[in-house]
Design a protein around this motif. Structure first.
Motif, PDB file in Angstrom:
ATOM      1  N   PRO A 114       0.797  -1.233   0.000  1.00 13.47           N
ATOM      2  CA  PRO A 114       0.000   0.000   0.000  1.00 13.47           C
ATOM      3  C   PRO A 114       0.827   1.280   0.000  1.00 13.47           C
ATOM      4  O   PRO A 114       0.349   2.316  -0.424  1.00 13.47           O
ATOM      5  N   GLU A 115       2.088   1.225   0.449  1.00  8.26           N
ATOM      6  CA  GLU A 115       2.884   2.454   0.484  1.00  8.26           C
ATOM      7  C   GLU A 115       3.434   2.865  -0.884  1.00  8.26           C
ATOM      8  O   GLU A 115       4.001   3.943  -1.022  1.00  8.26           O
ATOM      9  N   VAL A 116       3.283   2.031  -1.898  1.00  8.26           N
ATOM     10  CA  VAL A 116       3.713   2.397  -3.252  1.00  8.26           C
ATOM     11  C   VAL A 116       2.735   3.429  -3.788  1.00  8.26           C
ATOM     12  O   VAL A 116       1.537   3.175  -3.871  1.00  8.26           O
ATOM     13  N   ASP A 117       3.257   4.612  -4.118  1.00  9.06           N
ATOM     14  CA  ASP A 117       2.337   5.663  -4.535  1.00  9.06           C
ATOM     15  C   ASP A 117       2.435   6.055  -6.002  1.00  9.06           C
ATOM     16  O   ASP A 117       1.713   6.953  -6.434  1.00  9.06           O
ATOM     17  N   THR A 118       3.285   5.404  -6.786  1.00 18.12           N
ATOM     18  CA  THR A 118       3.266   5.635  -8.231  1.00 18.12           C
ATOM     19  C   THR A 118       3.827   4.416  -8.945  1.00 18.12           C
ATOM     20  O   THR A 118       4.548   3.611  -8.372  1.00 18.12           O
ATOM     21  N   PHE A 119       3.472   4.337 -10.202  1.00 19.40           N
ATOM     22  CA  PHE A 119       3.892   3.239 -11.070  1.00 19.40           C
ATOM     23  C   PHE A 119       4.318   3.875 -12.376  1.00 19.40           C
ATOM     24  O   PHE A 119       3.572   4.670 -12.945  1.00 19.40           O
ATOM     25  N   LEU A 120       5.521   3.573 -12.847  1.00 22.07           N
ATOM     26  CA  LEU A 120       5.964   4.161 -14.103  1.00 22.07           C
ATOM     27  C   LEU A 120       6.909   3.237 -14.836  1.00 22.07           C
ATOM     28  O   LEU A 120       7.407   2.262 -14.272  1.00 22.07           O
ATOM     29  N   PHE A 121       7.127   3.549 -16.098  1.00 22.62           N
ATOM     30  CA  PHE A 121       8.021   2.786 -16.948  1.00 22.62           C
ATOM     31  C   PHE A 121       9.342   3.531 -17.083  1.00 22.62           C
ATOM     32  O   PHE A 121       9.348   4.745 -17.297  1.00 22.62           O
ATOM     33  N   ALA A 122      10.444   2.805 -16.986  1.00 20.09           N
ATOM     34  CA  ALA A 122      11.753   3.396 -17.234  1.00 20.09           C
ATOM     35  C   ALA A 122      11.857   3.683 -18.722  1.00 20.09           C
ATOM     36  O   ALA A 122      11.193   3.031 -19.537  1.00 20.09           O
ATOM     37  N   PRO A 123      12.682   4.648 -19.110  1.00 19.64           N
ATOM     38  CA  PRO A 123      12.871   4.900 -20.540  1.00 19.64           C
ATOM     39  C   PRO A 123      13.378   3.639 -21.232  1.00 19.64           C
ATOM     40  O   PRO A 123      14.080   2.829 -20.610  1.00 19.64           O
ATOM     41  N   PRO A 124      13.050   3.470 -22.492  1.00 19.19           N
ATOM     42  CA  PRO A 124      13.508   2.266 -23.201  1.00 19.19           C
ATOM     43  C   PRO A 124      15.016   2.284 -23.405  1.00 19.19           C
ATOM     44  O   PRO A 124      15.641   3.342 -23.418  1.00 19.19           O
ATOM     45  N   ALA A 125      15.565   1.096 -23.565  1.00 21.97           N
ATOM     46  CA  ALA A 125      16.999   0.988 -23.845  1.00 21.97           C
ATOM     47  C   ALA A 125      17.271   1.579 -25.214  1.00 21.97           C
ATOM     48  O   ALA A 125      16.459   1.434 -26.138  1.00 21.97           O
ATOM     49  N   SER A 126      18.382   2.247 -25.317  1.00 16.96           N
ATOM     50  CA  SER A 126      18.718   2.819 -26.624  1.00 16.96           C
ATOM     51  C   SER A 126      19.144   1.680 -27.539  1.00 16.96           C
ATOM     52  O   SER A 126      19.905   0.797 -27.144  1.00 16.96           O
ATOM     53  N   THR A 127      18.628   1.705 -28.743  1.00 12.85           N
ATOM     54  CA  THR A 127      18.980   0.669 -29.703  1.00 12.85           C
ATOM     55  C   THR A 127      20.195   1.134 -30.482  1.00 12.85           C
ATOM     56  O   THR A 127      20.241   2.264 -30.963  1.00 12.85           O
ATOM     57  N   PRO A 128      21.198   0.290 -30.571  1.00 11.53           N
ATOM     58  CA  PRO A 128      22.397   0.698 -31.287  1.00 11.53           C
ATOM     59  C   PRO A 128      22.114   0.882 -32.771  1.00 11.53           C
ATOM     60  O   PRO A 128      21.302   0.168 -33.361  1.00 11.53           O
ATOM     61  N   VAL A 129      22.766   1.859 -33.348  1.00 20.27           N
ATOM     62  CA  VAL A 129      22.636   2.098 -34.782  1.00 20.27           C
ATOM     63  C   VAL A 129      23.532   1.098 -35.474  1.00 20.27           C
ATOM     64  O   VAL A 129      24.714   0.969 -35.156  1.00 20.27           O
ATOM     65  N   THR A 130      22.939   0.387 -36.416  1.00 18.60           N
ATOM     66  CA  THR A 130      23.722  -0.635 -37.109  1.00 18.60           C
ATOM     67  C   THR A 130      24.233  -0.082 -38.426  1.00 18.60           C
ATOM     68  O   THR A 130      23.649   0.819 -39.012  1.00 18.60           O
ATOM     69  N   GLY A 131      25.298  -0.643 -38.860  1.00 22.95           N
ATOM     70  CA  GLY A 131      25.933  -0.176 -40.094  1.00 22.95           C
ATOM     71  C   GLY A 131      25.280  -0.743 -41.338  1.00 22.95           C
ATOM     72  O   GLY A 131      24.331  -1.521 -41.271  1.00 22.95           O
ATOM     73  N   PRO A 132      25.807  -0.365 -42.506  1.00 23.79           N
ATOM     74  CA  PRO A 132      25.226  -0.796 -43.783  1.00 23.79           C
ATOM     75  C   PRO A 132      25.239  -2.297 -43.978  1.00 23.79           C
ATOM     76  O   PRO A 132      24.403  -2.824 -44.684  1.00 23.79           O
ATOM     77  N   GLU A 133      26.187  -3.006 -43.327  1.00 28.29           N
ATOM     78  CA  GLU A 133      26.248  -4.452 -43.532  1.00 28.29           C
ATOM     79  C   GLU A 133      24.974  -5.150 -43.058  1.00 28.29           C
ATOM     80  O   GLU A 133      24.527  -6.110 -43.656  1.00 28.29           O
ATOM     81  N   SER A 134      24.340  -4.640 -42.006  1.00 28.89           N
ATOM     82  CA  SER A 134      23.117  -5.278 -41.528  1.00 28.89           C
ATOM     83  C   SER A 134      21.938  -4.938 -42.430  1.00 28.89           C
ATOM     84  O   SER A 134      21.002  -5.706 -42.556  1.00 28.89           O
ATOM     85  N   VAL A 135      21.992  -3.794 -43.069  1.00 33.21           N
ATOM     86  CA  VAL A 135      20.918  -3.408 -43.983  1.00 33.21           C
ATOM     87  C   VAL A 135      20.936  -4.296 -45.219  1.00 33.21           C
ATOM     88  O   VAL A 135      19.904  -4.737 -45.700  1.00 33.21           O
ATOM     89  N   THR A 136      22.121  -4.588 -45.712  1.00 34.82           N
ATOM     90  CA  THR A 136      22.204  -5.389 -46.937  1.00 34.82           C
ATOM     91  C   THR A 136      21.822  -6.837 -46.689  1.00 34.82           C
ATOM     92  O   THR A 136      21.496  -7.543 -47.633  1.00 34.82           O
ATOM     93  N   ARG A 137      21.813  -7.297 -45.446  1.00 31.77           N
ATOM     94  CA  ARG A 137      21.411  -8.666 -45.140  1.00 31.77           C
ATOM     95  C   ARG A 137      19.911  -8.802 -44.897  1.00 31.77           C
ATOM     96  O   ARG A 137      19.414  -9.897 -44.766  1.00 31.77           O
TER      97      ARG A 137
END
Length: 156
Positions: A114-137
Motif C-alpha cells: 500500500p505504500e507504493v504511490d506511483t507506477f511508471l516505466f523506465a525509458p527504453p533501452a537505446s537501440t544501437p545504430v547498425t551499419g550498412p552491412e546489416s541493412v544489406t542482409r
C-alpha cells in the motif's frame, strides 16, 4: 502628501520593480505559467543523481539499466512520489524515490504494497545504430527498395 488611487498603484509598481532588481530577478518576467513550467521542466531534465541497490537486495542490473532507473527516479520525484514501482525490461522493481534505492523486485504472488504511490516505466533501452552491412542482409528491406526502384525507373 495627498494622492489619488492611481498614484498609489504607481508606487506599488515602482516598489515591486525595485524589489525584483534588488533580488536579482531583473525587470522581465515570463509571459505565462506555461512558460515557467516549460523552463522548469527543461532545466530539470536529469538530476544526475545515481540510483543504488539497497543493501541485502539480490537484484542484478546493468549500468544502462541503472542509468534508466535514475531517469525514472527523477520523474517519480517530480511527481512527488516517495515509493514507486518501475517497469524496466520486463521486470517490476520497487524504488525508494527519496533514498534513490532499489528495495526489491515485485513478487506477482504478493501484489503491491500500500505504500507504493506511483507506477511508471523506465525509458527504453537505446537501440544501437547498425551499419550498412546489416541493412544489406535484410531480405525484406532489399525487396522493398528494389520494388521502389522499379516503380521509379521502369526502364532499368
Amino acid at each position: 502628501m495627498t494622492g489619488t488611487p492611481i498614484d498609489i498603484v504607481g508606487l506599488a509598481s515602482l516598489a515591486t520593480g525595485a524589489a525584483k532588481r534588488f533580488a536579482g530577478l531583473g525587470g522581465s518576467s515570463p509571459s505565462s505559467f506555461a512558460d515557467v513550467l516549460g523552463q522548469t521542466r527543461s532545466a530539470n531534465q536529469s538530476s544526475g543523481l545515481p540510483v543504488n541497490v539497497a543493501a541485502g537486495v539480490d537484484v542484478e542490473l546493468s549500468a544502462d539499466q541503472m542509468q534508466r532507473l535514475a531517469q525514472a527516479a527523477d520523474r517519480a520525484g517530480e511527481q512527488g512520489a516517495q515509493s514507486a514501482v518501475v517497469m524496466i525490461d520486463g521486470r517490476a522493481l520497487e524504488l525508494d524515490v527519496t533514498l534513490r534505492e532499489i528495495t526489491g523486485e515485485v513478487n506477482p504472488d504478493q501484489g503491491l504494497r500500500p505504500e507504493v504511490d506511483t507506477f511508471l516505466f523506465a525509458p527504453p533501452a537505446s537501440t544501437p545504430v547498425t551499419g550498412p552491412e546489416s541493412v544489406t542482409r535484410n531480405a525484406d528491406l532489399l525487396k522493398i527498395l528494389s520494388n521502389q526502384r522499379e516503380t521509379r525507373d521502369p526502364g532499368n
